[in-house]
Structures are given as structure tokens and as C-alpha cells.
Design an enzyme around this catalytic site. Structure first.
Site, PDB file in Angstrom:
ATOM      1  N   PHE A  34      22.431 -35.188 -37.584  1.00  0.00           N
ATOM      2  CA  PHE A  34      23.545 -34.344 -38.020  1.00  0.00           C
ATOM      3  C   PHE A  34      23.316 -32.889 -37.617  1.00  0.00           C
ATOM      4  O   PHE A  34      24.082 -32.309 -36.822  1.00  0.00           O
ATOM      5  CB  PHE A  34      23.712 -34.504 -39.527  1.00  0.00           C
ATOM      6  CG  PHE A  34      24.537 -33.448 -40.213  1.00  0.00           C
ATOM      7  CD1 PHE A  34      25.763 -33.054 -39.706  1.00  0.00           C
ATOM      8  CD2 PHE A  34      24.085 -32.863 -41.395  1.00  0.00           C
ATOM      9  CE1 PHE A  34      26.525 -32.083 -40.350  1.00  0.00           C
ATOM     10  CE2 PHE A  34      24.831 -31.904 -42.039  1.00  0.00           C
ATOM     11  CZ  PHE A  34      26.043 -31.503 -41.523  1.00  0.00           C
ATOM     12  N   ASP A  54      14.593 -38.064 -29.988  1.00  0.00           N
ATOM     13  CA  ASP A  54      14.971 -38.684 -31.260  1.00  0.00           C
ATOM     14  C   ASP A  54      14.582 -40.160 -31.203  1.00  0.00           C
ATOM     15  O   ASP A  54      14.710 -40.794 -30.154  1.00  0.00           O
ATOM     16  CB  ASP A  54      16.484 -38.551 -31.485  1.00  0.00           C
ATOM     17  CG  ASP A  54      16.874 -38.625 -32.956  1.00  0.00           C
ATOM     18  OD1 ASP A  54      16.613 -39.681 -33.578  1.00  0.00           O
ATOM     19  OD2 ASP A  54      17.438 -37.644 -33.470  1.00  0.00           O
ATOM     20  N   THR A  58      17.658 -42.334 -37.826  1.00  0.00           N
ATOM     21  CA  THR A  58      18.863 -41.884 -38.521  1.00  0.00           C
ATOM     22  C   THR A  58      19.785 -41.103 -37.594  1.00  0.00           C
ATOM     23  O   THR A  58      20.969 -40.931 -37.904  1.00  0.00           O
ATOM     24  CB  THR A  58      18.517 -41.020 -39.748  1.00  0.00           C
ATOM     25  OG1 THR A  58      17.706 -39.910 -39.324  1.00  0.00           O
ATOM     26  CG2 THR A  58      17.754 -41.822 -40.781  1.00  0.00           C
ATOM     27  N   GLY A  59      19.264 -40.613 -36.479  1.00  0.00           N
ATOM     28  CA  GLY A  59      20.118 -39.969 -35.488  1.00  0.00           C
ATOM     29  C   GLY A  59      21.016 -40.999 -34.826  1.00  0.00           C
ATOM     30  O   GLY A  59      20.736 -42.201 -34.842  1.00  0.00           O
ATOM     31  N   VAL A  80       8.238 -38.619 -32.855  1.00  0.00           N
ATOM     32  CA  VAL A  80       7.253 -37.536 -32.804  1.00  0.00           C
ATOM     33  C   VAL A  80       5.905 -37.923 -33.406  1.00  0.00           C
ATOM     34  O   VAL A  80       4.928 -37.189 -33.251  1.00  0.00           O
ATOM     35  CB  VAL A  80       7.777 -36.261 -33.495  1.00  0.00           C
ATOM     36  CG1 VAL A  80       8.962 -35.699 -32.738  1.00  0.00           C
ATOM     37  CG2 VAL A  80       8.108 -36.509 -34.956  1.00  0.00           C
ATOM     38  N   ALA A 137      11.985 -27.168 -39.534  1.00  0.00           N
ATOM     39  CA  ALA A 137      13.110 -27.346 -40.455  1.00  0.00           C
ATOM     40  C   ALA A 137      12.564 -27.928 -41.752  1.00  0.00           C
ATOM     41  O   ALA A 137      12.450 -29.135 -41.913  1.00  0.00           O
ATOM     42  CB  ALA A 137      14.152 -28.268 -39.844  1.00  0.00           C
ATOM     43  N   TYR A 168       8.938 -37.403 -48.909  1.00  0.00           N
ATOM     44  CA  TYR A 168       9.682 -36.355 -48.212  1.00  0.00           C
ATOM     45  C   TYR A 168       9.303 -34.974 -48.732  1.00  0.00           C
ATOM     46  O   TYR A 168       8.934 -34.078 -47.952  1.00  0.00           O
ATOM     47  CB  TYR A 168      11.175 -36.597 -48.396  1.00  0.00           C
ATOM     48  CG  TYR A 168      12.067 -35.618 -47.678  1.00  0.00           C
ATOM     49  CD1 TYR A 168      12.229 -35.677 -46.290  1.00  0.00           C
ATOM     50  CD2 TYR A 168      12.790 -34.654 -48.375  1.00  0.00           C
ATOM     51  CE1 TYR A 168      13.062 -34.792 -45.632  1.00  0.00           C
ATOM     52  CE2 TYR A 168      13.633 -33.769 -47.728  1.00  0.00           C
ATOM     53  CZ  TYR A 168      13.769 -33.837 -46.351  1.00  0.00           C
ATOM     54  OH  TYR A 168      14.598 -32.954 -45.694  1.00  0.00           O
ATOM     55  N   ARG A 209      24.344 -38.645 -49.652  1.00  0.00           N
ATOM     56  CA  ARG A 209      24.396 -37.275 -50.157  1.00  0.00           C
ATOM     57  C   ARG A 209      25.724 -37.022 -50.859  1.00  0.00           C
ATOM     58  O   ARG A 209      26.691 -37.754 -50.692  1.00  0.00           O
ATOM     59  CB  ARG A 209      24.174 -36.283 -49.018  1.00  0.00           C
ATOM     60  CG  ARG A 209      22.854 -36.501 -48.302  1.00  0.00           C
ATOM     61  CD  ARG A 209      22.591 -35.408 -47.312  1.00  0.00           C
ATOM     62  NE  ARG A 209      21.717 -35.865 -46.244  1.00  0.00           N
ATOM     63  CZ  ARG A 209      21.235 -35.095 -45.287  1.00  0.00           C
ATOM     64  NH1 ARG A 209      21.548 -33.812 -45.260  1.00  0.00           N
ATOM     65  NH2 ARG A 209      20.447 -35.583 -44.353  1.00  0.00           N
TER      66      ARG A 209
END
Length: 350
Positions: A34, A54, A58-59, A80, A137, A168, A209
Site C-alpha cells: 500500500f 517485494d 502482502t504486496g 529481505v 519505516a 510486529y 484495519r
């Protein structure tokens, strides 16, 4: 638990044409997500060259499909957690790699934690090798369920290290430690953004969310769940504002290496948000009360004094203005007709 494909160390030869004046060569990890896809757009629009990596956990490819033929954009499927070697110059690295949706990062907590730790270390190593500036981020979740509001960067947080969100929350906290320590010990040029709730087109309808939940359910006429009665608060920043903050933080020469909150300090209760969304969707969906999930924060509101004074940044897009293109996107997404077109935003004060 989900099991992702195994990724090995990847060697990338990035043979780019000669750069023009002012062009930066940027790597965006998590660039199909997103926020990442909007960041790729912004960097390309500014005339920079972008490598997007990516693992598509989730992308989504559709988020970057419109960039696929652009000569300055390159996509690589990579996680990554595995090291990445790139032949060629890199000036900027944005680390947005990590599932941020609670239902999705909790599916495989070990992978989430590894993404925060091993992923950050791999990208920091690449930044050191290339002499690149790197931005982490991070998240408002480093503050946990806070006992102060608004939350400022010097607040150390109130996080449950063994709860369902810990993979997380603690992963992001540990990643900040890596960025801090490697800047101090090896001189890597780092930036840390603590991102508060952000919304806008390209959100995954299933990300769990508050905005995506309310909008999709309101459109369907399904009940809007008010966990704990909806008294908890959220502060919502439109994606365009957030991306401006990320770029401003990355490009500032005077901000230093301290974490910087990026978010909209306009604070709403979840119940208020439910009524706003239902009204804007012209929906009669009922409101129902459910139990509050474990460790769900009761207050989320950023103190953005540091961003305002050091970056000259503050959000400009009002909630209802940002919800117009967001709702339009979800309507199209739910009918299989999502496109890049979205209604224009009229900037107004909150």
C-alpha cells in the site's frame, strides 16, 4: 502458520542508463505494498530511478502494474530476510518491508520478526556498502498501548513482549535499535519514521484495519464492529500526506537521526469513524459491539512537533476529503473494476 517460498541470496545487475542531473537511484523494499507503491509513484514522478523489491506476501502486483513499462522502474521478487547484492549505484534505500496488517503479520509471527531484524540488517549492510542513505519505516506500534496522549518520540512505550502483536511491535522496536546502533558505530546515514494510521487507495480490503473494515462492510451493508464499544481513538493520515513526510524525512540534511512521528493529529473515536464512514457510503449497516482484542491500543494520536519543526511537514488533507477517493477505490475493488483513476482531493482543514 503460512509457509512462504524460500528465498536465496540474490545478485541483481542494475545496468541503468546514465543518470540525469538530480536523479537519485532508489531501492524501495516492500514497494508493491500500500505505502510502498505510492512511494514508488512519488519517486518516479520526481524523476528518480526505482528498484522495487517485494516478496508479495502482502504486496500486490496490481499496485505497481502501471509502472511496469517505465524505463526507470524495475521490480524484483525478493524477501529481505535473504541477503541482496546489487551491482550498480544506490543512493537511497526505503525499508517498508513487513506485513503491517495485524491479521496478516500474526499468521507467521516468526517471519514477521525475521523481516524486522534480518531484513533490516541486510538492508543496512547494503546501505553501508553503497554509501546510501536508508530510511526505516517504523510504526506507532512501538508505543504499544500508551498511557500518555499524544505520543511524542521520547515516550518509551508500553508494549507487551509476549502478546499476539509482539512479533510486529517488538520487531519494529528492535529494528530501530539496529538503525540507531549501526549509525552510531559505523556511520550509516539513517532515518527512522514512526508511521501512524494511514489510509487511502490501494489498501487491501482484507487487511483488518479500521478504515478498510468499515468501508468494505458499509458498502456491503454488513455490521460494523465496534470493538470494546468503539471508545478507543485513532488518528488517520491520508496516504499522499504520509508519502510527502517520508520523502521530506529522507531528503532532510538537518533532521538528524532521531525517530520522527508521521501522522495526522486529528483524533477520532472508532465509533465516530464508523458513523462518518457509514454516512459517506450512504449505508444503513448496523453497528454492533464486540470484545476488544488483546493489546489493542486505546489511544493513537501523534505529537508531530518534531516533524513540523525539523521538516516543515504537516498533513493537509482532511479526513472526509481523503475518504472520497478511498471509498471510490474500495467500491471499484469490490466490483473488480479498480483502476488508477480516483476523484480529486479538495484540501481543507480538519
Amino acid at each position: 502458520m503460512t509457509h512462504l517460498p524460500r528465498f536465496e541470496t540474490q545478485d541483481i545487475s542494475w545496468a541503468r542508463p546514465r543518470r540525469h542531473r538530480g536523479q537519485l537511484r532508489c531501492l524501495v523494499a516492500g514497494g508493491a505494498g500500500f505505502l510502498g507503491s505510492h512511494l514508488c509513484d512519488r519517486l518516479i514522478e520526481a524523476g528518480h530511478a526505482v528498484i522495487c523489491i517485494d516478496n508479495l506476501q502482502t504486496g500486490r502486483r496490481q499496485n505497481i502494474a502501471h509502472l511496469s513499462e517505465h524505463r526507470d522502474f524495475t521490480f524484483f521478487w525478493h524477501d529481505v530476510i535473504a541477503p541482496l547484492r546489487i551491482e550498480g549505484e544506490i543512493d537511497r534505500i526505503y525499508n517498508l518491508a513487513c506485513a503491517a496488517s495485524p491479521p496478516k503479520y500474526q499468521l507467521d509471527p516468526l517471519h514477521t520478526f525475521q523481516t524486522c531484524i534480518a531484513g533490516s540488517l541486510n538492508l543496512l549492510t547494503l546501505a553501508e556498502e553503497k554509501g546510501a542513505r536508508i530510511l526505516q519505516a517504523s510504526t506507532s506500534e512501538v508505543y504499544g498501548d500508551p498511557d500518555i496522549s499524544p505520543q511524542h518520540e521520547d515516550y518509551r512505550g508500553r508494549v507487551n513482549t509476549t502478546g499476539p502483536r509482539a512479533c510486529y511491535d517488538e520487531g519494529k522496536r528492535a529494528a530501530e535499535t539496529l538503525f540507531h546502533d549501526l549509525q552510531a558505530s559505523r556511520g550509516i546515514d539513517t532515518r527512522i519514521a514512526r508511521i501512524f494510521n494511514t489510509y487511502g487507495p490501494r489498501m487491501d480490503p482484507e487487511d483488518g484495519r479500521v478504515i478498510s473494515n468499515f468501508v468494505t462492510r458499509a458498502i456491503r451493508g454488513a455490521p460494523l464492529q465496534l470493538y470494546g464499544g468503539g471508545t478507543q481513538t485513532r488518528s488517520l493520515c491520508y496516504v499522499d500526506d504520509l508519502i510527502s513526510g517520508l520523502v521530506a524525512l529522507m531528503e532532510s540534511e538537518t533532521v538528524g537521526h532521531d525517530p520522527v512521528n508521521l501522522g495526522n493529529p486529528g483524533e477520532y473515536t472508532v465509533a465516530e469513524l464508523a458513523h462518518i464512514v457509514r454516512d459517506m457510503c450512504d449505508s444503513r449497516a448496523p453497528l454492533v459491539v464486540s470484545d476488544l482484542p488483546l493489546d489493542d491500543p486505546m489511544q493513537r494520536c501523534p505529537d508531530i512537533t518534531r516533524a513540523e519543526t525539523r521538516l516543515g511537514w504537516h498533513p493537509e488533507i482532511a479526513l472526509r476529503d481523503g475518504l472520497v477517493p478511498t471509498i471510490a477505490y474500495f467500491r471499484a475493488e469490490m466490483t473488480g473494476a479498480a483502476s488508477e483513476a480516483a476523484p480529486p482531493i479538495a484540501t481543507a482543514a480538519e
